[in-house]
Design a protein around this motif. Sequence first.
Motif, PDB file in Angstrom:
ATOM      1  N   LEU A  15       7.031  15.660 -15.969  1.00  0.00           N
ATOM      2  CA  LEU A  15       7.219  15.065 -14.646  1.00  0.00           C
ATOM      3  C   LEU A  15       6.173  13.995 -14.381  1.00  0.00           C
ATOM      4  O   LEU A  15       6.491  12.911 -13.889  1.00  0.00           O
ATOM      5  CB  LEU A  15       7.161  16.149 -13.563  1.00  0.00           C
ATOM      6  CG  LEU A  15       7.297  15.672 -12.132  1.00  0.00           C
ATOM      7  CD1 LEU A  15       8.663  15.007 -11.920  1.00  0.00           C
ATOM      8  CD2 LEU A  15       7.113  16.814 -11.163  1.00  0.00           C
ATOM      9  N   ALA A  16       4.922  14.272 -14.711  1.00  0.00           N
ATOM     10  CA  ALA A  16       3.858  13.286 -14.514  1.00  0.00           C
ATOM     11  C   ALA A  16       4.122  12.033 -15.349  1.00  0.00           C
ATOM     12  O   ALA A  16       3.936  10.911 -14.882  1.00  0.00           O
ATOM     13  CB  ALA A  16       2.500  13.885 -14.870  1.00  0.00           C
ATOM     14  N   ILE A  40       3.122   8.667  -6.177  1.00  0.00           N
ATOM     15  CA  ILE A  40       3.838   9.521  -5.238  1.00  0.00           C
ATOM     16  C   ILE A  40       2.990  10.754  -4.927  1.00  0.00           C
ATOM     17  O   ILE A  40       2.483  11.405  -5.837  1.00  0.00           O
ATOM     18  CB  ILE A  40       5.192   9.979  -5.815  1.00  0.00           C
ATOM     19  CG1 ILE A  40       6.029   8.783  -6.246  1.00  0.00           C
ATOM     20  CG2 ILE A  40       5.946  10.837  -4.807  1.00  0.00           C
ATOM     21  CD1 ILE A  40       7.245   9.138  -7.072  1.00  0.00           C
ATOM     22  N   ILE A  41       2.854  11.043  -3.645  1.00  0.00           N
ATOM     23  CA  ILE A  41       2.226  12.288  -3.203  1.00  0.00           C
ATOM     24  C   ILE A  41       3.331  13.115  -2.567  1.00  0.00           C
ATOM     25  O   ILE A  41       4.067  12.625  -1.717  1.00  0.00           O
ATOM     26  CB  ILE A  41       1.104  12.024  -2.186  1.00  0.00           C
ATOM     27  CG1 ILE A  41       0.014  11.155  -2.802  1.00  0.00           C
ATOM     28  CG2 ILE A  41       0.533  13.351  -1.683  1.00  0.00           C
ATOM     29  CD1 ILE A  41      -1.027  10.709  -1.805  1.00  0.00           C
ATOM     30  N   GLU A  42       3.422  14.365  -2.981  1.00  0.00           N
ATOM     31  CA  GLU A  42       4.524  15.198  -2.497  1.00  0.00           C
ATOM     32  C   GLU A  42       4.002  16.496  -1.919  1.00  0.00           C
ATOM     33  O   GLU A  42       3.042  17.083  -2.407  1.00  0.00           O
ATOM     34  CB  GLU A  42       5.469  15.510  -3.657  1.00  0.00           C
ATOM     35  CG  GLU A  42       6.598  16.410  -3.261  1.00  0.00           C
ATOM     36  CD  GLU A  42       7.518  16.724  -4.416  1.00  0.00           C
ATOM     37  OE1 GLU A  42       8.731  16.699  -4.208  1.00  0.00           O
ATOM     38  OE2 GLU A  42       7.025  17.009  -5.514  1.00  0.00           O
ATOM     39  N   GLY A  43       4.649  16.942  -0.871  1.00  0.00           N
ATOM     40  CA  GLY A  43       4.392  18.254  -0.295  1.00  0.00           C
ATOM     41  C   GLY A  43       5.693  18.805   0.244  1.00  0.00           C
ATOM     42  O   GLY A  43       6.559  18.055   0.691  1.00  0.00           O
ATOM     43  N   LYS A  70       3.657   4.676  -2.841  1.00  0.00           N
ATOM     44  CA  LYS A  70       3.013   3.360  -2.838  1.00  0.00           C
ATOM     45  C   LYS A  70       3.482   2.686  -4.118  1.00  0.00           C
ATOM     46  O   LYS A  70       3.144   3.116  -5.230  1.00  0.00           O
ATOM     47  CB  LYS A  70       1.492   3.444  -2.815  1.00  0.00           C
ATOM     48  CG  LYS A  70       0.863   2.060  -2.824  1.00  0.00           C
ATOM     49  CD  LYS A  70      -0.639   2.109  -2.789  1.00  0.00           C
ATOM     50  CE  LYS A  70      -1.171   0.686  -2.816  1.00  0.00           C
ATOM     51  NZ  LYS A  70      -2.619   0.671  -2.955  1.00  0.00           N
ATOM     52  N   VAL A  71       4.276   1.641  -3.968  1.00  0.00           N
ATOM     53  CA  VAL A  71       4.840   0.953  -5.124  1.00  0.00           C
ATOM     54  C   VAL A  71       3.727   0.170  -5.809  1.00  0.00           C
ATOM     55  O   VAL A  71       3.067  -0.669  -5.191  1.00  0.00           O
ATOM     56  CB  VAL A  71       6.004   0.026  -4.713  1.00  0.00           C
ATOM     57  CG1 VAL A  71       6.577  -0.676  -5.935  1.00  0.00           C
ATOM     58  CG2 VAL A  71       7.091   0.816  -3.981  1.00  0.00           C
ATOM     59  N   LYS A  85       4.691   0.473   0.959  1.00  0.00           N
ATOM     60  CA  LYS A  85       4.385   1.876   1.224  1.00  0.00           C
ATOM     61  C   LYS A  85       5.478   2.442   2.123  1.00  0.00           C
ATOM     62  O   LYS A  85       5.873   1.810   3.094  1.00  0.00           O
ATOM     63  CB  LYS A  85       3.039   2.012   1.928  1.00  0.00           C
ATOM     64  CG  LYS A  85       1.865   1.530   1.111  1.00  0.00           C
ATOM     65  CD  LYS A  85       0.598   1.610   1.934  1.00  0.00           C
ATOM     66  CE  LYS A  85      -0.518   0.834   1.281  1.00  0.00           C
ATOM     67  NZ  LYS A  85      -1.664   0.685   2.175  1.00  0.00           N
ATOM     68  N   PHE A  86       5.952   3.624   1.768  1.00  0.00           N
ATOM     69  CA  PHE A  86       6.955   4.298   2.584  1.00  0.00           C
ATOM     70  C   PHE A  86       6.914   5.779   2.292  1.00  0.00           C
ATOM     71  O   PHE A  86       6.299   6.223   1.333  1.00  0.00           O
ATOM     72  CB  PHE A  86       8.358   3.733   2.314  1.00  0.00           C
ATOM     73  CG  PHE A  86       8.884   3.972   0.933  1.00  0.00           C
ATOM     74  CD1 PHE A  86       9.745   5.025   0.664  1.00  0.00           C
ATOM     75  CD2 PHE A  86       8.537   3.130  -0.128  1.00  0.00           C
ATOM     76  CE1 PHE A  86      10.246   5.245  -0.602  1.00  0.00           C
ATOM     77  CE2 PHE A  86       9.029   3.329  -1.395  1.00  0.00           C
ATOM     78  CZ  PHE A  86       9.885   4.398  -1.638  1.00  0.00           C
ATOM     79  N   TRP A  87       7.529   6.550   3.152  1.00  0.00           N
ATOM     80  CA  TRP A  87       7.670   7.959   2.854  1.00  0.00           C
ATOM     81  C   TRP A  87       9.061   8.427   3.199  1.00  0.00           C
ATOM     82  O   TRP A  87       9.750   7.851   4.019  1.00  0.00           O
ATOM     83  CB  TRP A  87       6.584   8.823   3.478  1.00  0.00           C
ATOM     84  CG  TRP A  87       6.642   9.090   4.946  1.00  0.00           C
ATOM     85  CD1 TRP A  87       7.299  10.105   5.571  1.00  0.00           C
ATOM     86  CD2 TRP A  87       5.991   8.352   5.980  1.00  0.00           C
ATOM     87  NE1 TRP A  87       7.088  10.047   6.917  1.00  0.00           N
ATOM     88  CE2 TRP A  87       6.284   8.968   7.198  1.00  0.00           C
ATOM     89  CE3 TRP A  87       5.169   7.210   5.998  1.00  0.00           C
ATOM     90  CZ2 TRP A  87       5.812   8.505   8.412  1.00  0.00           C
ATOM     91  CZ3 TRP A  87       4.699   6.744   7.206  1.00  0.00           C
ATOM     92  CH2 TRP A  87       5.027   7.394   8.383  1.00  0.00           C
ATOM     93  N   VAL A  88       9.453   9.484   2.499  1.00  0.00           N
ATOM     94  CA  VAL A  88      10.756  10.089   2.693  1.00  0.00           C
ATOM     95  C   VAL A  88      10.502  11.519   3.161  1.00  0.00           C
ATOM     96  O   VAL A  88       9.820  12.287   2.483  1.00  0.00           O
ATOM     97  CB  VAL A  88      11.591  10.104   1.393  1.00  0.00           C
ATOM     98  CG1 VAL A  88      12.959  10.724   1.634  1.00  0.00           C
ATOM     99  CG2 VAL A  88      11.717   8.701   0.817  1.00  0.00           C
ATOM    100  N   SER A  89      11.005  11.847   4.341  1.00  0.00           N
ATOM    101  CA  SER A  89      10.945  13.208   4.872  1.00  0.00           C
ATOM    102  C   SER A  89      12.355  13.764   4.828  1.00  0.00           C
ATOM    103  O   SER A  89      13.314  13.027   5.065  1.00  0.00           O
ATOM    104  CB  SER A  89      10.474  13.210   6.324  1.00  0.00           C
ATOM    105  OG  SER A  89       9.208  12.610   6.423  1.00  0.00           O
TER     106      SER A  89
END
Length: 140
Positions: A15-16, A40-43, A70-71, A85-89
């Motif tokens: 995955l990494a 990508i930071i995921e939680g 962050k592209v 920069k964007f995030w998906v919730s």
Amino acid sequence: MKKLAIIFSILALALALFIYLGIKETTAAGKGDWTFKATIIEGCSCRLMCPCYFNSTPDKHFCQFNNAFKVTSGHYGEVKLKGVKFWVSGDLGDDFGDGTGGWAVLTFDPAASQEQIDAVTKIIPTIYTLKMDVLGIEKK
């Protein structure tokens, strides 16, 4: 138990590597190719090592997630995406084995141009392959 730890280590490394190498896709419609590499930071609401990567159901009756992007490099046709920069919730729902999830909201950094937002929203369905209701695309 040792075999299970080795398998999880290999999957985490794969995955990494996938995230590091980025995603490249050429559109079939001839609208130009695109590339996309991002940090990508995921939680999510699942326990550590989210089971949603390995199963079609979360460990609860939902999997609510936040993915911050962050592209680092990329383009969609002539639109440069570096620095966007964007995030998906969203919520994957209780069972996404049929290819459908719950919902998602995309939120973009104020510095993103409308062209960049349009480009990223065309790429996102390739990254998130589940069919989900998009409840909003906003700029904060």
